[in-house]
Design a protein around this motif. Structure first.
Motif, PDB file in Angstrom:
ATOM      1  N   ALA A 418       0.895  -1.163   0.111  1.00 15.03           N
ATOM      2  CA  ALA A 418      -0.082  -0.051   0.025  1.00 15.03           C
ATOM      3  C   ALA A 418       0.805   1.313   0.017  1.00 15.03           C
ATOM      4  N   PRO A 419       0.432   2.289  -0.374  1.00 10.55           N
ATOM      5  CA  PRO A 419       1.194   3.617  -0.481  1.00 10.55           C
ATOM      6  C   PRO A 419       1.721   3.836   1.307  1.00 10.55           C
ATOM      7  N   ASN A 420       3.021   4.635   1.026  1.00  8.54           N
ATOM      8  CA  ASN A 420       3.463   5.176   2.377  1.00  8.54           C
ATOM      9  C   ASN A 420       3.535   4.058   3.414  1.00  8.54           C
ATOM     10  N   LYS A 421       3.757   3.000   3.215  1.00 11.89           N
ATOM     11  CA  LYS A 421       3.703   2.033   4.206  1.00 11.89           C
ATOM     12  C   LYS A 421       5.034   1.104   4.184  1.00 11.89           C
ATOM     13  N   ARG A 422       5.472   0.998   5.581  1.00 16.21           N
ATOM     14  CA  ARG A 422       6.723  -0.328   5.903  1.00 16.21           C
ATOM     15  C   ARG A 422       6.358  -1.615   5.766  1.00 16.21           C
ATOM     16  N   PRO A 423       7.313  -2.238   5.068  1.00 15.31           N
ATOM     17  CA  PRO A 423       7.196  -3.623   4.824  1.00 15.31           C
ATOM     18  C   PRO A 423       7.472  -4.584   6.035  1.00 15.31           C
ATOM     19  N   TYR A 424       7.223  -5.796   6.113  1.00 14.36           N
ATOM     20  CA  TYR A 424       7.759  -6.919   6.897  1.00 14.36           C
ATOM     21  C   TYR A 424       9.414  -6.724   6.909  1.00 14.36           C
ATOM     22  N   HIS A 425       9.872  -6.511   7.830  1.00 10.39           N
ATOM     23  CA  HIS A 425      11.304  -6.469   8.114  1.00 10.39           C
ATOM     24  C   HIS A 425      12.035  -7.707   8.468  1.00 10.39           C
ATOM     25  N   THR A 426      12.976  -8.408   7.974  1.00 12.80           N
ATOM     26  CA  THR A 426      13.632  -9.261   8.568  1.00 12.80           C
ATOM     27  C   THR A 426      14.942  -8.897   9.502  1.00 12.80           C
ATOM     28  N   ILE A 427      15.478  -7.691   9.339  1.00  4.88           N
ATOM     29  CA  ILE A 427      16.680  -7.159  10.464  1.00  4.88           C
ATOM     30  C   ILE A 427      16.195  -6.876  11.790  1.00  4.88           C
ATOM     31  N   ILE A 428      16.721  -7.408  12.594  1.00  5.89           N
ATOM     32  CA  ILE A 428      16.562  -7.071  14.122  1.00  5.89           C
ATOM     33  C   ILE A 428      17.641  -7.175  15.093  1.00  5.89           C
ATOM     34  N   PRO A 429      17.785  -6.151  15.723  1.00  7.92           N
ATOM     35  CA  PRO A 429      18.765  -6.218  16.841  1.00  7.92           C
ATOM     36  C   PRO A 429      18.316  -6.691  18.108  1.00  7.92           C
ATOM     37  N   ALA A 430      19.215  -7.221  18.845  1.00  7.34           N
ATOM     38  CA  ALA A 430      18.526  -7.726  20.093  1.00  7.34           C
ATOM     39  C   ALA A 430      19.410  -6.894  21.547  1.00  7.34           C
ATOM     40  N   MET A 431      18.816  -7.106  22.530  1.00 12.60           N
ATOM     41  CA  MET A 431      19.383  -6.350  23.724  1.00 12.60           C
ATOM     42  C   MET A 431      18.743  -7.192  25.125  1.00 12.60           C
ATOM     43  N   THR A 432      19.676  -7.256  26.141  1.00  9.79           N
ATOM     44  CA  THR A 432      18.900  -7.878  27.386  1.00  9.79           C
ATOM     45  C   THR A 432      19.494  -7.138  28.521  1.00  9.79           C
ATOM     46  N   THR A 433      18.522  -7.197  29.620  1.00 11.74           N
ATOM     47  CA  THR A 433      18.932  -6.461  30.791  1.00 11.74           C
ATOM     48  C   THR A 433      19.054  -7.369  31.937  1.00 11.74           C
ATOM     49  N   ARG A 434      19.621  -7.278  33.253  1.00 13.30           N
ATOM     50  CA  ARG A 434      19.283  -8.140  34.186  1.00 13.30           C
ATOM     51  C   ARG A 434      19.277  -7.334  35.516  1.00 13.30           C
ATOM     52  N   GLY A 435      18.222  -7.777  36.000  1.00 12.82           N
ATOM     53  CA  GLY A 435      18.058  -6.688  37.181  1.00 12.82           C
ATOM     54  C   GLY A 435      17.977  -5.490  37.160  1.00 12.82           C
ATOM     55  N   GLY A 436      17.587  -4.926  36.066  1.00 11.33           N
ATOM     56  CA  GLY A 436      17.234  -3.478  35.664  1.00 11.33           C
ATOM     57  C   GLY A 436      18.616  -2.822  35.388  1.00 11.33           C
ATOM     58  N   ALA A 437      19.607  -3.614  35.092  1.00 10.18           N
ATOM     59  CA  ALA A 437      21.146  -3.128  34.557  1.00 10.18           C
ATOM     60  C   ALA A 437      21.302  -3.947  33.018  1.00 10.18           C
ATOM     61  N   PHE A 438      22.096  -3.255  32.168  1.00 13.77           N
ATOM     62  CA  PHE A 438      22.468  -3.483  31.067  1.00 13.77           C
ATOM     63  C   PHE A 438      23.186  -4.980  31.132  1.00 13.77           C
ATOM     64  N   HIS A 439      22.793  -5.891  30.297  1.00 15.51           N
ATOM     65  CA  HIS A 439      23.470  -7.168  30.226  1.00 15.51           C
ATOM     66  C   HIS A 439      24.468  -7.687  29.217  1.00 15.51           C
ATOM     67  N   ALA A 440      23.362  -7.698  27.842  1.00  9.17           N
ATOM     68  CA  ALA A 440      24.154  -7.766  26.783  1.00  9.17           C
ATOM     69  C   ALA A 440      23.471  -7.067  25.473  1.00  9.17           C
ATOM     70  N   SER A 441      24.289  -6.765  24.598  1.00  5.71           N
ATOM     71  CA  SER A 441      23.945  -6.308  23.225  1.00  5.71           C
ATOM     72  C   SER A 441      24.326  -7.404  22.241  1.00  5.71           C
ATOM     73  N   PHE A 442      23.294  -8.014  21.469  1.00  6.32           N
ATOM     74  CA  PHE A 442      23.710  -9.082  20.438  1.00  6.32           C
ATOM     75  C   PHE A 442      22.806  -9.023  19.267  1.00  6.32           C
ATOM     76  N   GLY A 443      23.138  -9.867  18.277  1.00  6.80           N
ATOM     77  CA  GLY A 443      22.425  -9.945  17.072  1.00  6.80           C
ATOM     78  C   GLY A 443      23.054 -10.904  16.212  1.00  6.80           C
ATOM     79  N   VAL A 444      22.262 -11.787  15.472  1.00  5.68           N
ATOM     80  CA  VAL A 444      22.712 -12.703  14.308  1.00  5.68           C
ATOM     81  C   VAL A 444      21.936 -12.280  12.971  1.00  5.68           C
ATOM     82  N   MET A 445      22.931 -11.701  12.171  1.00 10.62           N
ATOM     83  CA  MET A 445      22.439 -11.227  10.773  1.00 10.62           C
ATOM     84  C   MET A 445      21.984 -12.456  10.083  1.00 10.62           C
ATOM     85  N   GLY A 446      21.168 -12.413   8.841  1.00 14.07           N
ATOM     86  CA  GLY A 446      20.743 -13.380   8.030  1.00 14.07           C
ATOM     87  C   GLY A 446      19.523 -13.722   7.595  1.00 14.07           C
ATOM     88  N   GLY A 447      18.724 -12.663   7.259  1.00 11.71           N
ATOM     89  CA  GLY A 447      17.402 -12.986   6.835  1.00 11.71           C
ATOM     90  C   GLY A 447      16.411 -13.540   7.834  1.00 11.71           C
TER      91      GLY A 447
END
Length: 557
Positions: A418-447
């Protein structure tokens, strides 16, 4: 140079206190590190790394693509999500494509090109979280483009696979290859019409000029003026709809992340239009099992079945939620996972899988950065398939993505074109926290591997107690492509198993009804390339790992 792509190496974790960068190409990692050493923070380093990857891996990422980011702000102790993906043109039309004879979205014509969101995303991340200017963080990328760099092994192999597309050659087999200029501008990313070989020095002066324009004028260098006109004319020459007005209208979006609690950590993903929803659902499902106490085969079977359900929902619902509202809070909830978990048979692969919620009506780069102040950025940038659409804006060195190819032509589907619409996207970053503090920043590329990679890294680190490098080194599994959400008997759901699993496990998985396909050698690229940074909350020590399935590394200081 001839490489077997057989992995015999062993990698150690990289540890640092003042900052760390992990990505798929060493020169790009060093670009980010140099910004950290010059006083930049995790956001500044992320954009410097992403821009350098645009130069050293232009077949996978760049100005003509999209980006997403998750950012941990150590001061506010919160995670923010940046959606830097572009929308379809205002003239996009299912009816027009039907009249042209298409039954599905074309992949490599101008119709497949959506507005590139990358530079707006770079600029907006710096404006909200960075310490440096765009001009400062682009210096390493400009130097690499103008002075040149030796092409690395995996990247060189991937480049060779895309040379015919860049040339729009008669020997390039594509069902939707259309007529265009006799001399397409893809030659700007080739040397004498050929892909650069591993070890060969590559310069991309036109891309260097474009980066200089962005450094001088910011995002208006892309979304206004001569570049926007050139891009629009080139896309239209190949049948597409983009206009300078579409380019000028583009904006990034700051969003609330979606989350799942797994063990003692909280997983953060960007909300749709990204497919992070699949990882959230799968993690919610998996958290209901004692994975650490299971046998290897029981754990593998369970995780695959959790992922089938996650993907079934994602392929039904992921879309531009600003255009089509979806039951996101329900789909991402623990209560919904508790309901769907009952469908998982501990001894048998699901024959069919569908969305359980009643309807109300192959190339990427990933990077992770962290600084000495405790900030972290999980960042992903992509053109979608190799060199995207294969269209390069003349005189710019900019490959254009083909993200619009992920729309569907069923007007009743949430992800319909449709016009002016974002498509389904495969690319995604990830992050985790533990006890309210930063734990990990990670990702696995590849569709379609990405949410599956997120789930596997999460389980490896949290349930099985692995370090970042150990988690990345473990052999992987992957449900196949766009059919990942299908059951074992539905003509999809092929389970690719990477070299390194015991034969007995493969045999038992087959006995349970999984359609197992062992994969080794260069085919292992289909299992993605990951990067992980973990921070110790007491000492502040950063630990990084980088995937041996790519050319890159983790670097720190």
């Amino acid at each position: 140079m001839n490489f077997e792509f057989v992995f015999r190496s062993r990698r150690s974790n990289v540890l640092a206190r003042n900052g760390l960068v992990a990505t798929s190409q060493p020169l790009a990692a060093q670009a980010g590190l140099s910004i950290l050493q010059a006083g930049g923070n995790a956001a500044d380093a992320a954009i410097a790394t992403a821009a350098a990857l645009n130069v050293v891996e232009p077949t996978s990422t760049g100005i003509g693509g999209d980006c997403f980011a998750l950012y941990w702000d150590a001061r506010t102790k919160s995670v923010t999500a940046l959606n830097g993906s572009g929308r379809s043109a205002s003239g996009a039309s299912i009816d027009e494509l039907r009249r042209l004879g298409y039954s599905r979205m074309p992949q490599f014509t101008g119709h497949s090109v959506s507005i590139p969101g990358t530079v707006a995303g770079w600029s907006d991340l710096l404006e909200k979280h960075g310490n440096m200017t765009l001009a400062e963080v682009l210096k390493p990328a400009i130097h690499l483009a103008e002075e040149g760099y030796p092409v690395t092994e995996w990247i060189g192999r991937g480049w060779a696979a895309q040379a015919a597309k860049l040339r729009r050659s008669p020997d390039w087999v594509s069902s939707d290859l259309d007529n265009g200029p006799e001399q397409p501008s893809g030659h700007e990313l080739l040397i004498d019409g050929c892909a650069p070989r591993p070890g060969q020095v590559m310069r991309i002066p036109t891309l260097g000029q474009t980066l200089r324009a962005v450094a001088a004028d910011g995002k208006k260098a892309i979304y206004g003026g001569a570049f926007a006109v050139k891009l629009s004319e080139h896309v239209q020459r190949y049948g597409g709809w983009i206009t300078p007005q579409d380019m000028a209208a583009h904006t990034s979006t700051w969003q609330e992340p979606i989350t799942a609690d797994f063990g003692d950590v909280r997983l953060y993903e960007c909300p749709p239009n990204g497919q992070g929803l699949a990882a959230i659902i799968a993690a919610n499902l998996a958290d209901g099992f004692d994975l650490a106490e299971m046998s290897s085969v029981d754990r593998l079977h369970t995780l695959v079945e959790c992922m089938r359900i996650g993907y079934a929902e994602a392929q039904q619902w992921v879309c531009d939620v600003d255009v089509v509202p979806i039951p996101l809070s329900t789909l991402a909830s623990r209560a919904y996972a508790d309901q769907r978990r009952q469908e998982i048979d501990p001894q048998r692969a699901a024959a069919s899988v569908s969305s359980g919620y009643p309807m109300a009506g192959s190339d990427t780069v990933y990077l992770s950065t962290a600084d000495g102040e405790g900030n972290a950025c999980s960042f992903i940038n992509s053109l979608y398939q190799g060199v995207g659409s294969g269209l390069v804006v003349p005189g710019s060195g900019v490959s254009l993505q083909n993200r619009a190819a992920l729309f569907v032509l069923d007007p009743d589907h949430p992800n319909s074109l449709a016009p002016n619409k974002r498509p389904y996207h495969t690319i995604i970053p990830a992050m985790t926290t533990r006890g309210g503090a930063f734990h990990a920043s990670f990702g696995v590329m590849g569709g379609y591997m990405q949410p599956q990679g997120h789930l596997q890294m999460l389980v490896n680190m949290v349930a099985l107690g692995m370090s970042p490098q150990q988690a990345l080194d473990m052999p992987r599994w992957s449900l196949s492509g766009p059919h990942a959400g299908l059951g074992a008997d539905e003509g999809g759901g092929v389970l690719s198993i990477e070299e390194g699993w015991d034969y007995e496990i493969l045999a038992e998985m087959s006995r349970r009804g999984h359609r197992v396909v062992p994969v080794n050698g260069a085919g292992r690229s289909g299992f993605g390339g990951g990067q992980i940074i973990v921070r110790d909350p007491e000492s502040g020590v950063l630990t990084g790992g980088s995937d041996p399935r790519k050319d890159g590394c983790a670097v720190g200081w």
